[in-house]
Design a protein around this motif. Structure first.
Motif, PDB file in Angstrom:
ATOM      1  N   ALA A 160     -16.242   0.377 -35.649  1.00 14.70           N
ATOM      2  CA  ALA A 160     -15.945  -0.714 -36.515  1.00 14.70           C
ATOM      3  C   ALA A 160     -15.913  -0.007 -37.824  1.00 14.70           C
ATOM      4  O   ALA A 160     -15.231  -0.582 -39.075  1.00 14.70           O
ATOM      5  N   CYS A 161     -16.000   1.146 -37.905  1.00 20.07           N
ATOM      6  CA  CYS A 161     -16.111   2.538 -38.526  1.00 20.07           C
ATOM      7  C   CYS A 161     -14.422   2.139 -39.202  1.00 20.07           C
ATOM      8  O   CYS A 161     -14.207   1.926 -40.796  1.00 20.07           O
ATOM      9  N   ALA A 162     -13.115   2.261 -38.561  1.00 22.85           N
ATOM     10  CA  ALA A 162     -12.376   2.487 -38.773  1.00 22.85           C
ATOM     11  C   ALA A 162     -11.514   1.123 -39.391  1.00 22.85           C
ATOM     12  O   ALA A 162     -11.131   1.218 -40.386  1.00 22.85           O
ATOM     13  N   VAL A 163     -12.434   0.030 -38.349  1.00 24.74           N
ATOM     14  CA  VAL A 163     -11.562  -1.017 -38.974  1.00 24.74           C
ATOM     15  C   VAL A 163     -12.280  -2.243 -40.531  1.00 24.74           C
ATOM     16  O   VAL A 163     -11.030  -1.854 -41.075  1.00 24.74           O
ATOM     17  N   ASP A 164     -13.324  -1.509 -40.397  1.00 24.29           N
ATOM     18  CA  ASP A 164     -14.495  -2.016 -42.126  1.00 24.29           C
ATOM     19  C   ASP A 164     -13.377  -0.638 -42.923  1.00 24.29           C
ATOM     20  O   ASP A 164     -13.208  -1.277 -44.110  1.00 24.29           O
ATOM     21  N   GLY A 165     -13.776   0.699 -42.280  1.00 23.51           N
ATOM     22  CA  GLY A 165     -12.726   1.104 -43.302  1.00 23.51           C
ATOM     23  C   GLY A 165     -11.580   1.109 -44.307  1.00 23.51           C
ATOM     24  O   GLY A 165     -10.951   0.774 -44.959  1.00 23.51           O
ATOM     25  N   LEU A 166     -10.277  -0.089 -42.953  1.00 19.47           N
ATOM     26  CA  LEU A 166      -8.706  -0.015 -43.938  1.00 19.47           C
ATOM     27  C   LEU A 166      -8.658  -0.918 -44.268  1.00 19.47           C
ATOM     28  O   LEU A 166      -8.316  -1.165 -45.868  1.00 19.47           O
ATOM     29  N   LYS A 167      -9.586  -2.139 -43.986  1.00 19.36           N
ATOM     30  CA  LYS A 167      -9.818  -3.524 -45.906  1.00 19.36           C
ATOM     31  C   LYS A 167     -10.531  -2.679 -47.035  1.00 19.36           C
ATOM     32  O   LYS A 167     -10.570  -4.184 -47.911  1.00 19.36           O
ATOM     33  N   ASN A 168     -10.929  -1.609 -47.097  1.00 20.37           N
ATOM     34  CA  ASN A 168     -11.285  -1.195 -48.134  1.00 20.37           C
ATOM     35  C   ASN A 168     -10.678  -0.442 -48.511  1.00 20.37           C
ATOM     36  O   ASN A 168     -11.539   0.939 -49.469  1.00 20.37           O
ATOM     37  N   LEU A 169      -9.715   0.515 -48.114  1.00 21.32           N
ATOM     38  CA  LEU A 169      -9.112   1.429 -48.153  1.00 21.32           C
ATOM     39  C   LEU A 169      -7.775   1.065 -49.688  1.00 21.32           C
ATOM     40  O   LEU A 169      -7.096  -0.233 -49.741  1.00 21.32           O
ATOM     41  N   LYS A 170      -7.397   1.741 -50.171  1.00 22.04           N
ATOM     42  CA  LYS A 170      -6.846   2.194 -50.932  1.00 22.04           C
ATOM     43  C   LYS A 170      -5.646   3.631 -50.566  1.00 22.04           C
ATOM     44  O   LYS A 170      -6.447   4.631 -50.901  1.00 22.04           O
ATOM     45  N   ILE A 171      -4.421   3.189 -50.500  1.00 22.69           N
ATOM     46  CA  ILE A 171      -3.442   4.780 -50.513  1.00 22.69           C
ATOM     47  C   ILE A 171      -2.721   5.232 -51.822  1.00 22.69           C
ATOM     48  O   ILE A 171      -2.473   4.331 -52.484  1.00 22.69           O
ATOM     49  N   TYR A 192      -0.538  -4.106 -46.675  1.00 19.25           N
ATOM     50  CA  TYR A 192      -0.495  -5.491 -46.745  1.00 19.25           C
ATOM     51  C   TYR A 192      -1.473  -6.208 -45.697  1.00 19.25           C
ATOM     52  O   TYR A 192      -2.625  -6.760 -45.981  1.00 19.25           O
ATOM     53  N   ASN A 193      -0.578  -6.552 -44.798  1.00 17.12           N
ATOM     54  CA  ASN A 193      -1.444  -6.944 -43.993  1.00 17.12           C
ATOM     55  C   ASN A 193      -2.333  -6.439 -42.374  1.00 17.12           C
ATOM     56  O   ASN A 193      -3.622  -7.606 -42.617  1.00 17.12           O
ATOM     57  N   LEU A 194      -2.679  -5.241 -42.681  1.00 27.19           N
ATOM     58  CA  LEU A 194      -4.054  -4.802 -42.707  1.00 27.19           C
ATOM     59  C   LEU A 194      -5.277  -5.046 -43.364  1.00 27.19           C
ATOM     60  O   LEU A 194      -5.860  -4.098 -43.172  1.00 27.19           O
ATOM     61  N   GLY A 195      -4.917  -5.025 -44.384  1.00 31.06           N
ATOM     62  CA  GLY A 195      -5.282  -5.124 -45.158  1.00 31.06           C
ATOM     63  C   GLY A 195      -6.078  -4.234 -46.832  1.00 31.06           C
ATOM     64  O   GLY A 195      -6.591  -4.005 -47.504  1.00 31.06           O
ATOM     65  N   VAL A 196      -4.848  -3.422 -46.742  1.00 28.84           N
ATOM     66  CA  VAL A 196      -4.614  -1.631 -47.370  1.00 28.84           C
ATOM     67  C   VAL A 196      -4.310  -1.923 -48.623  1.00 28.84           C
ATOM     68  O   VAL A 196      -2.804  -2.586 -48.497  1.00 28.84           O
ATOM     69  N   GLU A 197      -4.736  -1.385 -49.756  1.00 30.32           N
ATOM     70  CA  GLU A 197      -3.808  -1.489 -51.340  1.00 30.32           C
ATOM     71  C   GLU A 197      -3.248  -0.169 -50.826  1.00 30.32           C
ATOM     72  O   GLU A 197      -4.069   1.223 -50.624  1.00 30.32           O
ATOM     73  N   ILE A 198      -2.306  -0.241 -52.014  1.00 32.19           N
ATOM     74  CA  ILE A 198      -1.462   0.679 -52.230  1.00 32.19           C
ATOM     75  C   ILE A 198      -1.524   0.844 -53.222  1.00 32.19           C
ATOM     76  O   ILE A 198      -0.616   0.005 -54.063  1.00 32.19           O
ATOM     77  N   GLU A 199      -1.400   2.225 -54.518  1.00 36.80           N
ATOM     78  CA  GLU A 199      -0.808   2.368 -55.761  1.00 36.80           C
ATOM     79  C   GLU A 199       0.339   3.713 -55.519  1.00 36.80           C
ATOM     80  O   GLU A 199      -0.329   4.512 -55.272  1.00 36.80           O
ATOM     81  N   GLU A 200       1.521   2.979 -55.971  1.00 37.89           N
ATOM     82  CA  GLU A 200       2.590   4.381 -55.927  1.00 37.89           C
ATOM     83  C   GLU A 200       3.239   4.762 -57.389  1.00 37.89           C
ATOM     84  O   GLU A 200       3.488   4.022 -58.063  1.00 37.89           O
ATOM     85  N   ASN A 201       3.393   6.212 -57.478  1.00 33.06           N
ATOM     86  CA  ASN A 201       3.182   6.464 -58.647  1.00 33.06           C
ATOM     87  C   ASN A 201       4.498   7.295 -59.026  1.00 33.06           C
ATOM     88  O   ASN A 201       5.202   8.081 -57.750  1.00 33.06           O
ATOM     89  N   SER A 202       4.859   7.635 -59.494  1.00 33.60           N
ATOM     90  CA  SER A 202       5.703   9.315 -60.396  1.00 33.60           C
ATOM     91  C   SER A 202       5.442  10.512 -59.436  1.00 33.60           C
ATOM     92  O   SER A 202       4.190  10.299 -60.400  1.00 33.60           O
ATOM     93  N   GLU A 203       6.096  11.008 -59.892  1.00 34.24           N
ATOM     94  CA  GLU A 203       5.668  12.358 -59.755  1.00 34.24           C
ATOM     95  C   GLU A 203       5.220  13.132 -60.827  1.00 34.24           C
ATOM     96  O   GLU A 203       4.946  13.644 -61.331  1.00 34.24           O
ATOM     97  N   LEU A 204       5.777  12.118 -61.655  1.00 31.64           N
ATOM     98  CA  LEU A 204       6.049  12.157 -63.242  1.00 31.64           C
ATOM     99  C   LEU A 204       4.609  12.451 -63.967  1.00 31.64           C
ATOM    100  O   LEU A 204       3.685  12.845 -64.508  1.00 31.64           O
ATOM    101  N   ASP A 205       3.861  11.486 -63.333  1.00 31.82           N
ATOM    102  CA  ASP A 205       3.084  10.738 -64.548  1.00 31.82           C
ATOM    103  C   ASP A 205       1.994  11.913 -63.129  1.00 31.82           C
ATOM    104  O   ASP A 205       0.645  12.209 -63.517  1.00 31.82           O
ATOM    105  N   LEU A 206       2.363  12.088 -62.093  1.00 27.07           N
ATOM    106  CA  LEU A 206       0.637  13.674 -61.988  1.00 27.07           C
ATOM    107  C   LEU A 206       1.544  14.897 -62.191  1.00 27.07           C
ATOM    108  O   LEU A 206       0.470  15.061 -62.371  1.00 27.07           O
ATOM    109  N   PHE A 207       2.296  14.979 -62.453  1.00 23.66           N
ATOM    110  CA  PHE A 207       2.564  15.892 -63.194  1.00 23.66           C
ATOM    111  C   PHE A 207       1.782  16.104 -64.667  1.00 23.66           C
ATOM    112  O   PHE A 207       1.369  17.432 -65.140  1.00 23.66           O
TER     113      PHE A 207
END
Length: 494
Positions: A160-171, A192-207
């Motif tokens: 349950a911890c893993a299943v609930d965690g995935l639907k509230n996860l952002k990578i 997205y099928n798993l309910g996971v959000e993803i935010e893709e960034n540039s290395e330049l943003d991190l720098f």
């Protein structure tokens, strides 16, 4: 561990068919809760006292009650045969992972008015779940005494911890995969099928974010914490302020970018330009965050960090991500393993990464430079790895992966890290998994898995397998190490 995984609270709702005595379900629910509290305590469960669910109206009342109680998981308990429609609607309308289990009969002395027929009722429940396309966890043998059902519910907690965690996860990811390292690249549609959000960034943003933390007043405090952790292994003290600045950058990014999501994992880029521009490698920082419950994968391995997060939820412990890297030399096997451990040479291999495994999972550790990168770059820009042999003990090697054509697959295999000196560099260990050679060929190679595997410390295969099923991975797409007598479909029978 930081608060980066769910705290599971399972609402226990008993159901009853209206032509059976309601008292059967009431008394059996009370006995179940008492058995659970006696063995596992009160923190994980909540007994729904509002009603025994016999109708759709009762179903709504029970759902409102467990929601008000803060439950994020549900156990539908068949104290008797149960109302197949109302009980499956419980699962349909509950916003979280759900399990079903049922009461066994109690005594031959009471098989007239005290017989519950829940053995039969579980069949109808399973049929109705399938009819309505509802996911639910059903234990291997879901009918039992109060004590046995208490054990089933306890086994559901990490699932349950893993299943609930995935639907509230952002990578959160930084940068594309390095050149010639496409192996871990995969379509993100399955996230997205798993309910996971993803935010893709540039290395330049991190720098840019890193340099906004120049002279951050918190850096000395983080450096002091690093020095305390490293102890005598602090062999590259000159790089610690940069690493502390990078750690603060990531933690601040997480807080600023997690949005409405509760949990976060990071897929970071660490080469080829990272070292020359930042002036270090991020391995040690990755290890520290992962050790605190925020998994960080290397080389922008998005499905790798997804796997690490699942492992963190299931094990409630630090995990790591390693290359399934190199064979154990024959002379090492003969000297340190043969005759001492019950493994063939082909059962063994070395798991390695540059220095990303947290210090608590290493037998001993030292801050070093990245040896492979230092072959082509100035040594001073390759400092920042945490090197040491991984501590001996039980492990589970596993991974969730989307294929290039968007099929979700997974594998899981239990084994151990042997108490054998690796005589090499990086975060590394000598691993042993029964029938690893065949598993390597007919699952890892045959199913096109990348070289990265997630490692949970301890044997967690049973829970991970159930998580994989629950999130929709087809049974034929879940690989595991078959015993010697069982052939893989692609294995040559001759």
């Amino acid at each position: 561990m930081m608060n980066n995984t769910p705290t599971v609270k399972i609402g226990i709702v008993a159901v009853s068919r209206d032509c059976f005595p309601e008292s059967l379900s009431v008394n059996r629910r009370k006995a179940l809760v008492a058995a659970y509290e006696k063995k596992y305590g009160k923190e994980d469960i909540y007994e729904c006292p509002v009603c025994i669910v016999e109708s759709e109206i009762h179903m709504v009342q029970a759902l409102e009650d467990v929601k008000k109680a803060g439950c994020n998981a549900l156990c539908v308990y068949l104290g008797n045969f149960g109302p197949e429609i109302s009980e499956t609607l419980l699962a349909k309308h509950f916003d979280g992972p759900v399990m079903f289990c049922a009461a066994a009969e109690e005594s031959q002395a009471d098989l007239m008015d005290g017989r519950g027929d829940a053995y039969c009722g579980m069949l109808n429940a399973s049929y109705n779940l399938k009819l309505r396309n509802i996911k639910a966890y059903i234990p291997e043998y879901p009918v039992g005494t109060a004590e046995e059902c208490a054990d089933m519910i306890h086994e559901f907690v990490p699932i349950a911890c893993a299943v609930d965690g995935l639907k509230n996860l952002k990578i959160i990811s930084f940068g594309p995969r390095p050149l010639n390292f496409l192996a871990c690249n995969a379509p993100i549609k399955q996230l997205y099928n798993l309910g996971v959000e993803i935010e893709e960034n540039s290395e330049l943003d991190l720098f840019e974010a890193y340099h906004k933390h120049d002279n951050d007043p918190r850096i000395p405090e983080v450096v002091a914490d690093m020095e305390k952790e490293l102890g005598a292994g602090n062999k590259k003290s000159e790089v610690l302020p940069k690493l502390a600045q990078y750690e603060l950058t990531l933690l601040d990014w997480v807080e600023a970018h997690k949005g409405y999501r509760k949990y976060v994992a990071i897929a970071g880029k660490c080469w080829p330009a990272f070292q020359t521009q930042f002036g270090f490698v991020p391995c040690y920082v990755n290890s520290r965050l992962t050790g605190r419950g925020i998994p960080v994968s290397c080389e922008v391995d998005i499905y790798g960090v997804l796997s690490e997060f699942i492992g963190t939820c299931v094990s409630q412990d630090a995990v790591t991500l390693l290359d399934i890297n190199n064979s154990v030399p024959a002379d090492m096997y003969q000297e340190a393993i043969e005759g001492k451990f019950d493994y063939t040479h082909k059962d063994t291999f070395m798991g390695f990464h540059c220095g990303n495994t947290c210090s608590s999972k290493l037998a001993a550790c030292e801050m070093k430079n990245q040896k492979i990168m230092a072959r082509s770059l100035p040594e001073e820009v390759t400092n920042g790895t945490l090197e040491g042999d991984i501590a001996p003990g039980e492990i589970t090697f596993f991974r969730v992966q989307s294929t290039a054509d968007n099929i979700l697959r997974a594998y899981v295999a239990e084994g151990e890290v042997l108490p054998v000196a690796t005589k090499s560099f990086g975060s590394i260990g000598v691993f042993a998994i029964k029938e690893m050679g065949r598993f390597y060929r007919h699952v890892l190679i045959e199913k096109n898995y990348p070289h990265h595997g997630a490692v949970a410390f301890g044997h967690h295969g049973k829970a991970l397998y159930e998580v994989f099923k629950y999130i929709g991975i087809l049974p034929e797409e879940i690989g595991y190490n078959q015993p010697a007598h069982a052939k893989y479909p692609t294995e040559n029978p001759f």
